[in-house]
Structure formats: C-alpha cells, structure tokens
Design a protein around this motif. Sequence first.
Motif, PDB file in Angstrom:
ATOM      1  N   ILE A 132       2.589 -18.403  18.987  1.00 51.74           N
ATOM      2  CA  ILE A 132       1.748 -19.351  18.244  1.00 51.74           C
ATOM      3  C   ILE A 132       0.266 -19.070  18.489  1.00 51.74           C
ATOM      4  O   ILE A 132      -0.553 -19.107  17.556  1.00 51.74           O
ATOM      5  N   LEU A 133      -0.078 -18.786  19.701  1.00 50.13           N
ATOM      6  CA  LEU A 133      -1.483 -18.551  20.051  1.00 50.13           C
ATOM      7  C   LEU A 133      -2.044 -17.288  19.424  1.00 50.13           C
ATOM      8  O   LEU A 133      -3.251 -17.201  19.151  1.00 50.13           O
ATOM      9  N   THR A 134      -1.203 -16.270  19.211  1.00 52.33           N
ATOM     10  CA  THR A 134      -1.698 -14.962  18.769  1.00 52.33           C
ATOM     11  C   THR A 134      -1.408 -14.637  17.308  1.00 52.33           C
ATOM     12  O   THR A 134      -1.898 -13.630  16.795  1.00 52.33           O
ATOM     13  N   ALA A 135      -0.639 -15.466  16.607  1.00 50.72           N
ATOM     14  CA  ALA A 135      -0.259 -15.155  15.229  1.00 50.72           C
ATOM     15  C   ALA A 135      -1.472 -15.128  14.305  1.00 50.72           C
ATOM     16  O   ALA A 135      -2.410 -15.912  14.468  1.00 50.72           O
ATOM     17  N   ILE A 136      -1.413 -14.221  13.340  1.00 54.70           N
ATOM     18  CA  ILE A 136      -2.498 -14.119  12.350  1.00 54.70           C
ATOM     19  C   ILE A 136      -1.967 -14.336  10.933  1.00 54.70           C
ATOM     20  O   ILE A 136      -2.643 -14.041   9.948  1.00 54.70           O
ATOM     21  N   CYS A 137      -0.750 -14.853  10.823  1.00 53.50           N
ATOM     22  CA  CYS A 137      -0.143 -15.164   9.528  1.00 53.50           C
ATOM     23  C   CYS A 137       0.714 -16.421   9.707  1.00 53.50           C
ATOM     24  O   CYS A 137       0.899 -16.907  10.833  1.00 53.50           O
ATOM     25  N   PRO A 138       1.247 -16.982   8.633  1.00 49.53           N
ATOM     26  CA  PRO A 138       2.053 -18.196   8.765  1.00 49.53           C
ATOM     27  C   PRO A 138       3.274 -17.987   9.664  1.00 49.53           C
ATOM     28  O   PRO A 138       3.903 -16.926   9.655  1.00 49.53           O
ATOM     29  N   LEU A 139       3.613 -19.029  10.418  1.00 41.86           N
ATOM     30  CA  LEU A 139       4.787 -19.022  11.287  1.00 41.86           C
ATOM     31  C   LEU A 139       5.780 -20.061  10.795  1.00 41.86           C
ATOM     32  O   LEU A 139       5.424 -21.236  10.618  1.00 41.86           O
ATOM     33  N   VAL A 140       7.017 -19.632  10.579  1.00 39.43           N
ATOM     34  CA  VAL A 140       8.119 -20.543  10.265  1.00 39.43           C
ATOM     35  C   VAL A 140       8.950 -20.665  11.537  1.00 39.43           C
ATOM     36  O   VAL A 140       9.531 -19.686  12.007  1.00 39.43           O
ATOM     37  N   LEU A 141       8.972 -21.859  12.123  1.00 37.67           N
ATOM     38  CA  LEU A 141       9.644 -22.068  13.399  1.00 37.67           C
ATOM     39  C   LEU A 141      10.871 -22.943  13.201  1.00 37.67           C
ATOM     40  O   LEU A 141      10.785 -24.054  12.667  1.00 37.67           O
TER      41      LEU A 141
END
Length: 547
Positions: free
Chosen positions: A369-378
Amino acid sequence: MRKILTAIEMSEADRRTADEGGVPTIDLMENASAAVLRGIAVKLAKDFSESRSIVFCGKGNNGGDGLALARMLVGEGSVVAVLLAANGEELKGEALHNYLRLKEIESDYLRIEEFTDVEALEEILNAISDSDDQFEIIVDAVFGTGLTRPVEGFYAAVIEAISMIAEKSQNALRVAVDMPSGLDSDNPNPIGPHANADITVTFTAPKYANVLPPACRFGGELVIADIGTPSLLVDEIGGKDYVSDSGDSAKWLRAHEFAPSSHKNQRGTVLAIVGSQEFPGAAVLASNAAMRSGVGIVYSLVSDSGFHNFAARVMPEVMAVHGIETENNGLDEKNLSESAGIFRKADAILAGCGLRPCDDTDAFVRLLILTAICPLVLDAEALNAISRMAKIPETESPLILTPHPGEFARLTGEKCSDDYKERIEQAKHFAVDRGVFLVLKGERTLIAAPSGKVVLNPTGTPALGKAGNGDTLAGFLAGFVAQTWKAGGQGPEDIFEAIVAAVQIAGFAGEIAEEKLGSFVMNAGDVGECFAEAISRILESCNFKED
C-alpha cells in the motif's frame, strides 16, 4: 445510474416537473400508464386481444394510473374488469379525470365494479370465483409511494383479494404500478400485508423499497420508466444513493472497446498477487477472471510453494511469476524490489486472493500500500491484514476494498447491518472516512466512493454466495480498473464507473450461469465462462454494437 428517491422527493419531482418543466400532471399520469402498458406488452406471452385483465384501483393517484391503464388495455383489445376500492364520483384531480374517461367507454370488453366495504368486495369476488374467468393480467394500482403504516381492515382485504385472484389465475402476469401495495416505499422492510408482483413499473426514479431487500423481493422485475421529468431535475433532488443498470456497463464497454490498432500494451496490465500452497484455487479463479476482462496482460505473482499447482491450472495466457517466500510461507517484502519491473508495468494490482494468513503477509500488504503507484484492489487475506492494522496506511494510489459482510465487520469492528438502509450509511461512512472505494458484497452489493456516493448493484443471484465467486469478481474488477487507468481515466469518477460496470457485469454473468446450469450446480468458474455472454447481452440490450 439512477438516483434513488424517497416518497417526498418523488412528489417534489412531480411538482417541479409541472411547475418548471411545463408538463401537466395529467400528462405525467398518462405517460406513466402508457409505460406500464409497454412493460406488460414485453412480458405478456400473448396478444392483448387474447387476454383478460383485472385492474385493482385505489382512490389516489396510483388508482388514477390504474384507471388510465384500464382504458388503454381496452383499447388494445383486452377484456378488462376494474375493481375500484372507492366511490368513483368522490375521486379527485387526475384520478377523477381518468375515472370519467373510463366511464365514457361503451364496450362489452369493460366492466367497472366499485366497492367501499369488505362485504361488497366479497360479493364481487364470489361472482368471480363462481365464473370460469381466468385472468392473464392482474394489475395492482391500489397504493403507490405514499403509504407509511400497515394496511388493515378494508384495505388489507383488498390486498388479500389481489392474492386470491392471482392464486386462481396461476399463470397470470402480476403487475405492480410504482410499488406493490402495502409496502412503504422508503422502507426496505415490509411494514405489514402487501401484494406481490412479477413486474413492477416505477416512474422517474427507483424508490428504496424497489431496490433494497427484503422489500425488493416482492416486486419481481423492476422497470424504471421515464415519464417526462428532466434528468437534471432529478439530479438536483435527493441525496447520493443510486442504483446501477445495464446502461452504465454498456457506456463503459463502449468507451473501452477494441480499436483496429489495439495491442496488449495498450489494454492495460494487471498484476495479481495471489495464491499459496494452501489456496491455489483462489489464485486461479482471480487470474482467469482478470484475463477475461479485456485487459491486455495479466501477471500473477504466486509464492514458490504454490507456484506449480497454480501454473498447472491457470489459463495459459496468464504469466505466472515465482514469488519469494518467507519461512512462514508468506510473501516476502523482497518481491517488491526483486520484481520491481513487473510492479512498474502494472496498471492495477490485485492482492489477497488465496494469500497465506500470517504476520509476513500483513507486513507485505502494508508495504504494498505504501509503495503502490497504481490502483490497488484488495480482497480476502489482504483485507484481513488491513483489519489487523491500527489504520490503513496513507497512499496516493486509489484503494478498492472488496469485503463480504464478515470481512467488513473485521475492518470496522462492528457488525455489518442486516438493514440495508443502515448498511448504505455504514458503507458511505467507511468510504468517506478512509478515503477508499468500497465494494461491500451481499444480496445487493453496495459500491461506495470517497465522495459519499453509493451505488447499489441489482444484478446477481444467491448462488454467487458459493466459494470462489469473490475471487472471480476481484479479478474481473481489477481488469476493468487497469483498462480505465491505462486509458487515462485516473480520476475518482473514472475509477468509480469502472467498478460499477465490473460489478454489474459480474452479477449478470452469475445470473446467466444459473440460467444455464441451475443454482445447485453452477460454480465460480462457470461465472467466468459467462462473462462473454453477459457483455454481449448488455451491448445488445442497449443497442451498442461490439466490434
């Protein structure tokens, strides 16, 4: 998307349509009745000239709709019996106008029975029972959206009569005008005796009882008819609660259709961080669903211990990547640096389906979560990891959480309400407070945005409650988000529209799978196989051609 209106808001919309839009209320009633006639025509298995109809009418505007509809049915050649629960001459306004117009008709195809007490109603019903009359159309136009307390006495007998006639004419099409009588339009919970319908035609906008369970179960198929109220006026009225329809999906599909020059790198890339030795099936379902979403490339990062089981079962188009494991068989944080090239390529990342529950997974999800640079689907275990954190780590990447009610309870520390109006407020508060997109799964899946907007998804079937369907939805959703992101749709509304479309199509695919295989047999893999047909039917129904 259609805004959901309360009874008071609907009355305001009608008033302003007449005052500001210049559409007389008598014309609104005529348009409403014509819309019900069209709805019947679509569902009726025979010509109107071969049908017998019975129309139950109350003394208010809903009854006026029914009286106008009865006139139209006679005009179409149906033999019509009107049962008016009032003294006709005492009606008012538009209802009286339509009563007088109906009385002017001289036809053997029409009879009008008026009654104001239970004894008179019973006499009429006994006469019907003694005859061989079988009705093909039964119309409930007794109460509309204004009811707020349980019906009793005389009107309870009227509602019981509707049910009795339906039982006698077992193959009849039961039609509710605006709302099955006996329901409070603002309340998802039945307040007392009520009618049931096979189809409900409501006007301008859905009401809460039209779309929220359990009340929505009693209305059958819902048709929302435009009768002359400008959409901009509806947008000005009410709150931020909406219901999706196939037009939302068709709009998204058309905006992301394949161009002659399309190739895989233009269609978006999904990175699915999924699976483990214990749960390879979840990884397979999620990855396959992503691949069927229209996205160009799907990478699946799977832990070493589960890799070979996954690779042997997943679609060959999915690119399987070995994931570095910790001693606890969780995903190691080193994956974020060792596979950095894949992470940079991703237009959406799906994480959680089939991951092993352990402290290492929690640490991995936090760093992701801290390093993502695009949308995250969790989904799944990624949601459980978040529930064990003091708060969701801050990130500038869009976060899309897809919990079922149990997972939502763990995320919030409170029970997911069984009352759907309360559940809407829970979902809205969570999305606004955490700044996330929420897909709260259930009988009616709720999609909430950080802005406070909530869309209710009406598609789906109870059979989607089987294992694996959450993984299939998560993968399909990630694919839609990736395509949107790749195409430059990186604003909150763009992401929200992609989520709404994905959830709507996935639910419809579930309906098709049930239609083909039955609820006992269908499984999550079957739903994935039905995505193609769901998309084709949606485009066809909305007059959009898929190239």
